[in-house]
Design a protein around this motif. Structure first.
Motif, PDB file in Angstrom:
ATOM      1  N   ALA A  38       2.383  14.165   0.379  1.00  0.00           N
ATOM      2  CA  ALA A  38       2.619  12.885   0.910  1.00  0.00           C
ATOM      3  C   ALA A  38       4.100  13.006   1.665  1.00  0.00           C
ATOM      4  CB  ALA A  38       3.071  11.747   0.011  1.00  0.00           C
ATOM      5  N   SER A  39       4.112  13.055   3.075  1.00  0.00           N
ATOM      6  CA  SER A  39       5.484  13.450   3.682  1.00  0.00           C
ATOM      7  C   SER A  39       6.484  12.438   3.638  1.00  0.00           C
ATOM      8  CB  SER A  39       5.242  13.733   5.145  1.00  0.00           C
ATOM      9  OG  SER A  39       4.580  12.671   5.922  1.00  0.00           O
ATOM     10  N   LEU A  40       7.447  12.595   4.021  1.00  0.00           N
ATOM     11  CA  LEU A  40       8.648  11.553   4.115  1.00  0.00           C
ATOM     12  C   LEU A  40       8.278  10.125   4.703  1.00  0.00           C
ATOM     13  CD1 LEU A  40      11.242  10.602   2.873  1.00  0.00           C
ATOM     14  CD2 LEU A  40      12.377  11.744   4.808  1.00  0.00           C
ATOM     15  N   GLU A  41       7.738  10.674   6.032  1.00  0.00           N
ATOM     16  CA  GLU A  41       7.454   9.451   6.980  1.00  0.00           C
ATOM     17  C   GLU A  41       6.246   8.364   6.278  1.00  0.00           C
ATOM     18  OE1 GLU A  41       6.719  12.113  10.203  1.00  0.00           O
ATOM     19  OE2 GLU A  41       8.848  12.438   9.999  1.00  0.00           O
ATOM     20  N   GLU A  42       5.369   9.342   5.748  1.00  0.00           N
ATOM     21  CA  GLU A  42       4.286   8.502   5.099  1.00  0.00           C
ATOM     22  C   GLU A  42       4.650   7.569   4.158  1.00  0.00           C
ATOM     23  OE1 GLU A  42       0.231  10.192   3.396  1.00  0.00           O
ATOM     24  OE2 GLU A  42       1.026  11.599   5.022  1.00  0.00           O
ATOM     25  N   ILE A  43       5.549   8.152   3.202  1.00  0.00           N
ATOM     26  CA  ILE A  43       6.082   7.260   2.293  1.00  0.00           C
ATOM     27  C   ILE A  43       6.898   6.013   2.680  1.00  0.00           C
ATOM     28  CG2 ILE A  43       7.655   7.174   0.327  1.00  0.00           C
ATOM     29  CD1 ILE A  43       7.119  10.031  -0.112  1.00  0.00           C
ATOM     30  N   LYS A  44       7.506   6.342   3.764  1.00  0.00           N
ATOM     31  CA  LYS A  44       8.638   5.210   4.235  1.00  0.00           C
ATOM     32  C   LYS A  44       7.407   4.227   4.790  1.00  0.00           C
ATOM     33  CE  LYS A  44      12.930   6.979   5.737  1.00  0.00           C
ATOM     34  NZ  LYS A  44      13.818   7.510   6.676  1.00  0.00           N
ATOM     35  N   LYS A  45       6.438   4.450   5.670  1.00  0.00           N
ATOM     36  CA  LYS A  45       5.437   3.498   6.175  1.00  0.00           C
ATOM     37  C   LYS A  45       4.601   2.978   5.139  1.00  0.00           C
ATOM     38  CE  LYS A  45       2.622   5.614   9.455  1.00  0.00           C
ATOM     39  NZ  LYS A  45       1.151   6.176   9.672  1.00  0.00           N
ATOM     40  N   LYS A  46       4.394   3.643   4.057  1.00  0.00           N
ATOM     41  CA  LYS A  46       3.776   2.826   2.765  1.00  0.00           C
ATOM     42  C   LYS A  46       4.689   1.710   2.178  1.00  0.00           C
ATOM     43  CE  LYS A  46      -0.086   5.372   1.333  1.00  0.00           C
ATOM     44  NZ  LYS A  46      -0.473   6.012   0.257  1.00  0.00           N
ATOM     45  N   ARG A  47       6.211   2.051   2.159  1.00  0.00           N
ATOM     46  CA  ARG A  47       7.281   1.158   1.509  1.00  0.00           C
ATOM     47  C   ARG A  47       7.168  -0.038   2.484  1.00  0.00           C
ATOM     48  NH1 ARG A  47      11.349   3.867  -1.560  1.00  0.00           N
ATOM     49  NH2 ARG A  47      10.091   4.075  -3.761  1.00  0.00           N
ATOM     50  N   SER A  48       7.145   0.409   3.701  1.00  0.00           N
ATOM     51  CA  SER A  48       7.344  -0.855   4.520  1.00  0.00           C
ATOM     52  C   SER A  48       6.519  -1.905   4.759  1.00  0.00           C
ATOM     53  CB  SER A  48       7.913  -0.542   6.051  1.00  0.00           C
ATOM     54  OG  SER A  48       6.841   0.319   6.507  1.00  0.00           O
ATOM     55  N   GLN A  49       5.326  -1.544   4.194  1.00  0.00           N
ATOM     56  CA  GLN A  49       4.061  -2.367   4.388  1.00  0.00           C
ATOM     57  C   GLN A  49       4.285  -3.556   3.089  1.00  0.00           C
ATOM     58  OE1 GLN A  49       0.777   0.181   3.357  1.00  0.00           O
ATOM     59  NE2 GLN A  49       0.264   0.323   5.331  1.00  0.00           N
ATOM     60  N   LYS A  50       3.879  -4.748   3.567  1.00  0.00           N
ATOM     61  CA  LYS A  50       3.881  -6.013   2.691  1.00  0.00           C
ATOM     62  C   LYS A  50       3.084  -5.691   1.458  1.00  0.00           C
ATOM     63  CE  LYS A  50       4.890  -9.551   5.593  1.00  0.00           C
ATOM     64  NZ  LYS A  50       4.353 -11.048   6.296  1.00  0.00           N
ATOM     65  N   PRO A  51       3.382  -6.286   0.263  1.00  0.00           N
ATOM     66  CA  PRO A  51       2.893  -5.790  -1.076  1.00  0.00           C
ATOM     67  C   PRO A  51       1.365  -6.360  -1.028  1.00  0.00           C
ATOM     68  CG  PRO A  51       4.485  -7.486  -1.213  1.00  0.00           C
ATOM     69  CD  PRO A  51       4.809  -6.873   0.208  1.00  0.00           C
ATOM     70  N   GLU A  52       1.274  -7.414  -0.364  1.00  0.00           N
ATOM     71  CA  GLU A  52      -0.185  -8.066  -0.011  1.00  0.00           C
ATOM     72  C   GLU A  52      -1.018  -6.854   0.258  1.00  0.00           C
ATOM     73  OE1 GLU A  52       0.586 -11.679   1.892  1.00  0.00           O
ATOM     74  OE2 GLU A  52       2.208 -12.321   0.322  1.00  0.00           O
ATOM     75  N   VAL A  53      -0.607  -6.621   1.306  1.00  0.00           N
ATOM     76  CA  VAL A  53      -1.425  -5.606   2.265  1.00  0.00           C
ATOM     77  C   VAL A  53      -1.965  -4.366   1.461  1.00  0.00           C
ATOM     78  CG1 VAL A  53      -1.508  -4.156   4.365  1.00  0.00           C
ATOM     79  CG2 VAL A  53      -0.722  -6.225   4.584  1.00  0.00           C
ATOM     80  N   ARG A  54      -0.790  -3.811   0.593  1.00  0.00           N
ATOM     81  CA  ARG A  54      -0.940  -2.895  -0.165  1.00  0.00           C
ATOM     82  C   ARG A  54      -1.857  -2.822  -1.268  1.00  0.00           C
ATOM     83  NH1 ARG A  54       3.513   1.122  -1.998  1.00  0.00           N
ATOM     84  NH2 ARG A  54       1.578   2.530  -2.483  1.00  0.00           N
ATOM     85  N   SER A  55      -1.881  -4.072  -1.889  1.00  0.00           N
ATOM     86  CA  SER A  55      -2.817  -4.454  -3.052  1.00  0.00           C
ATOM     87  C   SER A  55      -4.050  -4.561  -2.590  1.00  0.00           C
ATOM     88  CB  SER A  55      -2.308  -5.786  -3.853  1.00  0.00           C
ATOM     89  OG  SER A  55      -2.245  -6.790  -2.705  1.00  0.00           O
ATOM     90  N   ALA A  56      -4.485  -5.160  -1.347  1.00  0.00           N
ATOM     91  CA  ALA A  56      -5.546  -5.276  -0.880  1.00  0.00           C
ATOM     92  C   ALA A  56      -6.113  -3.880  -0.675  1.00  0.00           C
ATOM     93  CB  ALA A  56      -5.505  -6.050   0.521  1.00  0.00           C
ATOM     94  N   GLN A  57      -5.511  -2.936  -0.095  1.00  0.00           N
ATOM     95  CA  GLN A  57      -6.043  -1.526   0.061  1.00  0.00           C
ATOM     96  C   GLN A  57      -6.334  -0.999  -1.110  1.00  0.00           C
ATOM     97  OE1 GLN A  57      -2.960   0.603   2.302  1.00  0.00           O
ATOM     98  NE2 GLN A  57      -3.801   0.001   4.432  1.00  0.00           N
ATOM     99  N   ARG A  58      -5.394  -1.246  -1.898  1.00  0.00           N
ATOM    100  CA  ARG A  58      -5.686  -0.417  -3.152  1.00  0.00           C
ATOM    101  C   ARG A  58      -6.932  -0.992  -4.110  1.00  0.00           C
ATOM    102  NH1 ARG A  58      -0.482  -1.285  -6.756  1.00  0.00           N
ATOM    103  NH2 ARG A  58       0.532   0.059  -5.095  1.00  0.00           N
TER     104      ARG A  58
END
Lengths: 153, 128
Positions: free
Chosen positions: A87-107
């Motif tokens: 996981a490169s730095l940009e990827e992590i940053k992108k994931k961080r900036s996402q909303k938690p709801e979106v992330r949970s949905a993805q998960r």
């Protein structure tokens, strides 16, 4: 040359060598006093904070600058994002900036997919086993599932 | 400034509590004793034993030797801070000047060491 001085316990004046009295109390605690005046007042159990000429009174009534003891700042650990394996730095940053709801949905979606895959695998295996031993398939199956559960834990 | 008839506290565990000075042992007919001086004392009261069975070393009205270790009089040396204690106290010794007790429960002045009483100073709770 620095002359070693002591501080009066009553009036906070500096005591130079050759002056002052060290009175040793009954409990063994030494009290250094500047003068007979201080000694007398201490023996009368007067409070230095109530006499205007003592440093204690001046400190209480804000006539002198009180040096506050500044606490040492404890070092705080700063968080730093770094690239990790896979996981490169940009990827992590992108994931961080996402909303938690979106992330949970993805998960959840990802989890579902994995489950589906596993189920499919199981089904395939089950069918294979069924093919091998047809008559006692149901009993064997039950036993098998239990054993699997134990191993997983 | 200890003279005859002065009441002195005993700060060791010899068994006596309060003693009276009956003679200052000093050459030249001097009347008063200070820290480190030897005096003859008569035992006035004993320390309570609280029911413990200890062999009595001490009895009332016995005469013993004692070394003065604390005085109320201010002792001042040049270039230092004067020193005074809250009581006049004594440590009992044998005529051969060995301590009768085994421990001293008091703060002693460090100048006792210079006065050939290093043994007493070593037994003290604390030295100032």
């Amino acid at each position: 040359m620095v002359i070693k001085t002591e501080v009066c316990a009553f009036s906070d004046t500096r005591i130079y060598p050759g002056h002052g009295v060290r009175f040793i109390r009954r409990d063994g605690q030494p009290i250094t006093l500047f003068s007979a005046k201080c000694k007398s007042l201490l023996k009368q159990r007067k409070k230095p904070a109530k006499l205007t000429w003592t440093q204690a009174w001046r400190r209480l009534n804000k006539k002198i600058k009180v040096e506050e003891v500044t606490r040492r700042r404890t070092r705080k650990t700063t968080k730093l994002n770094r690239a990790i394996v896979g996981a490169s730095l940009e990827e992590i940053k992108k994931k961080r900036s996402q909303k938690p709801e979106v992330r949970s949905a993805q998960r959840e979606a990802a989890a579902k997919e994995v489950k589906a895959r596993k189920a499919a695998n199981k089904a395939a295996k089950g069918s294979a086993a069924a093919m091998k031993a047809k008559p006692t398939a149901s009993k064997q199956k039950g036993g098998n599932t239990k054993a699997r559960g134990g191993a997983k834990r | 400034m200890i003279r005859t008839q002065t009441l002195l506290k005993v700060v060791d565990n010899s068994g006596a509590k309060l003693v009276k000075c009956i003679k200052v042992k000093k050459k030249g007919g001097k009347m008063s004793a200070g820290v480190g001086d030897i005096v003859l004392v008569a035992v006035q009261t004993l320390r309570p034993r609280y029911g413990r069975r200890i062999r009595l070393k001490m009895n009332k009205s016995e005469v013993h030797h004692g070394v003065i270790v604390q005085t109320r009089r201010l002792y001042r040396n040049k270039g230092g801070i004067g020193q005074s204690f809250s009581s006049n106290s004594v440590v009992l010794v044998t005529p051969q000047l060995k301590p009768l007790g085994t421990r001293i429960s008091a703060v002693l002045p460090s100048r006792l060491r210079g006065l050939k009483w290093a043994k007493l100073a070593a037994m003290a709770k604390k030295i100032i």
